[in-house]
Structures are given as C-alpha cells and as structure tokens.
Design an enzyme around this catalytic site. Structure first.
Site, PDB file in Angstrom:
ATOM      1  N   LYS A 277      31.321  23.920  -8.666  1.00 34.95           N
ATOM      2  CA  LYS A 277      30.219  23.314  -7.920  1.00 34.95           C
ATOM      3  C   LYS A 277      29.023  23.003  -8.809  1.00 34.95           C
ATOM      4  O   LYS A 277      28.854  23.543  -9.894  1.00 34.95           O
ATOM      5  CB  LYS A 277      29.837  24.198  -6.733  1.00 34.95           C
ATOM      6  N   ARG A 312      38.238  30.410  -2.815  1.00 37.35           N
ATOM      7  CA  ARG A 312      38.748  29.044  -2.689  1.00 37.35           C
ATOM      8  C   ARG A 312      38.511  28.330  -4.015  1.00 37.35           C
ATOM      9  O   ARG A 312      37.358  28.132  -4.414  1.00 37.35           O
ATOM     10  CB  ARG A 312      38.048  28.324  -1.534  1.00 37.35           C
TER      11      ARG A 312
END
Length: 339
Positions: A277, A312
């Site tokens: 991210k 995840r």
C-alpha cells in the site's frame, strides 16, 4: 466511554495468571484503558469488566476448515484492469487460475477474488460486469480445496459468487453500500468481513479526517457489527478489517497499526490488508507497488505480534516464509521455559 486494549505479547515467558488472546498465540496480563480526550491508563487485565475479558479470550469460530490457532494468509486475486498493484495481469482466465493455484501451492489458505478495484480514485463497476469477471474464477477454483473469499460490496455479485461456490464475503463498505447485501449474507449463513472506510473509493483520500482515528474506526466497526446483528448475522460469523489505506492518511494508518489489538475487544477475528500500500512507499521511498513487499511483510509481522488472524497479501511465499520463521522462534523460545 472506555475502550479496552489488551497489551498483547508473544514473549515465551508468560506471567502467572496471564490470559490467552482469542485462544491464539498471544497473551496479555495488562490492558490499556482508552477514552477520547483523556490520557490512557494501564490496568491489570483481571480488573477489566467480565464481558470485556470474555470477548478478548473467547475462541473465534473457524472459517470452514480453518481455525485461528495460527495466522492465515489470504492471497489476493484481482481480476480487474485497474487495481493499483496488479491491474490487468490476471484478466485472462488461464492466467488468473494459474496464479491462484500457485498462491495455494505457496501457502495461501484463502484466495480473495475481486472484480472491482477499490483503490483510491477507482471508478464504479456495474454488477453485471463484476459478475462476468469473477464468476469463472470462482467456478474454476471451487474444487481446489481452499477457502474462497469474494471481495464485493454488491448484493447481486455476492449472490452470484455464493452460487458459484465462495465461502466468505469481504465487503469494503461493511454492508453500507448496498441495502440488500445484509439480507444476502444473513440468508447464506456464510461469514462476512466488515471493513472500515471513510467515503468511497472515488473520494476517500481527498481529505480524510478523524477526531481520534483509532477509536473512531473502532466505533464505526462496532456500529456496523450491530447493524449486521440486527439483520440476522451472528457476531461469530463476522471478521473485522480496520481498512488501512481506505480514507486514511499515513499518520492515521500508523496510529491504528500501533494499537491493532484494540479490535480484539469486538470479539471477532481481525483481517489486516497492508500489502504494497501507498503509505509504505510514503515512509520508505519505494515508489513502485511491487517494490514494497519487504515493508508489507514487516507490517504484517507486527500485526501477527498483536494477534491478527488473517494477512491479505500479494506476496504469498515471502509472507509464509516470514511467518514460519516468526513461529519457529516463538516455539523455540517457549521450550526454553523448562530449562
């Protein structure tokens, strides 16, 4: 209103009377009491309210064949043309199935299939197109012996995925986007992951703002759990995700990550999605998403040290290797107690 955060530990030497966090690998003997606008206070765990301790220590319901005695890796399968890290790589069925099976071989216990990008600025995808993207993937993997998760916020897509064989629904809107989604989940009896976000993908990173990021996110998830329960979805079917990167600045993300174990007080397993991210790039200078996997692993291990049950990730083999080493060190250390 007080909030109770177990100060989670993975040290091999436990203090007398320490409690096991969510029947997993962490333990705690102290709790941080937080309250908006006040300095926090640390108290012995035994002094917390009984209902709080029950939620912190109760065994979480298994996800199909998966219990939560160890961290589980969820491999990401984006069948989209515009996802931030791997958009366009797996739009062909053969490539998507091959990639998913490689992730399973590498140790993913769950495959999360998404047909609509929810990256910042992503455009809305009609349900019909989303179904066209995900249905062949679900059907192709239904007999591969892995838990299949469907990343969608739309009831029609969820119904199509359930018919094709998914075992878990993962809704980034926490049942707030589609008014029919809660009813689909309630009738299906499958688990649901409720994620926090502020705003929608098109606008969520424009100017995210909180009074207290950690406690505001907690309150939102508690409210969405209450809404799910009112719709007939039992708490033991719910997984929570604090939504790192969804309507949050770098500072907000770090504030939440530093005290992730607060979310155990909701009584649900915790899913953490930080893989590649943007905040990792902002902190490290790694501009390309696929160059951020070392940072992703570091944050993931920090989450596991706070009892997070699901990571995840895009980089399954690297994550599995890191988790295996962490577990080996923890296990070796615990044997040392008898020396």
């Amino acid at each position: 209103m007080p909030y109770y955060r177990p100060i989670s530990r993975i040290d091999p030497v436990r203090t007398p009377g320490a409690m096991t966090l969510a029947d997993g690998w962490c333990w705690f003997d102290q709790i941080e009491c937080l309250e908006k606008g006040r300095v926090s206070e640390v108290i012995p765990a035994r002094e917390a309210p009984a209902d709080v301790l029950t939620r912190l220590t109760t065994t979480r319901r298994p996800l199909g064949p998966l219990d939560w005695s160890m961290p589980r890796v969820m491999g990401i399968l984006n069948v989209t043309p515009d996802s931030f890290s791997d958009g366009g790589r797996y739009t062909r069925l053969d490539r998507a199935l091959s990639h998913a099976r490689q992730m399973i071989h590498d140790g993913a216990a769950i495959i999360d299939i998404g047909g609509e990008s929810t990256r910042p600025g992503a455009a809305f995808v009609p349900a019909e197109e989303e179904i066209r993207r995900i249905q062949p993937m679900v059907e192709g993997l239904a007999n591969d012996g892995v838990v299949l998760s469907l990343d969608t916020r739309k009831a029609a897509v969820a119904e199509a995925g359930l018919q094709a064989g998914v075992h878990l629904l993962n809704d980034v809107s926490a049942l707030a986007f589609d008014p029919d989604m809660a009813d689909v989940v309630a009738k299906s009896n499958v688990p649901i992951c409720l994620m926090h976000t502020q705003g929608n993908p098109e606008t969520m990173q424009d100017a995210p703002c909180y009074d207290d990021a950690l406690l505001d996110v907690y309150d939102h998830l508690a409210e969405r759990i209450g809404a799910a329960e009112s719709a007939g979805i039992a708490r033991d079917r719910i997984i929570v995700d604090p939504g790192i990167g969804f309507g949050k600045t770098v500072a907000h993300n770090i504030e939440i990550l530093a005290r992730l174990d607060l979310f155990h007080a909701l009584g649900c397993p915790i899913l953490l999605g930080v893989s590649r991210k943007r905040f990792i790039g902002a902190l490290t200078g790694a501009e390309q998403a696929d160059a951020r996997f070392p940072g992703s692993i570091a944050v993931g291990l920090a989450g596991i040290a706070q009892g997070v049950q699901i990571l995840r990730v895009h980089d399954v083999p690297q994550t599995r290797q890191a988790i295996s080493l962490q577990a080996a060190i923890m296990g070796a250390g615990s044997k040392g107690q008898n020396r």
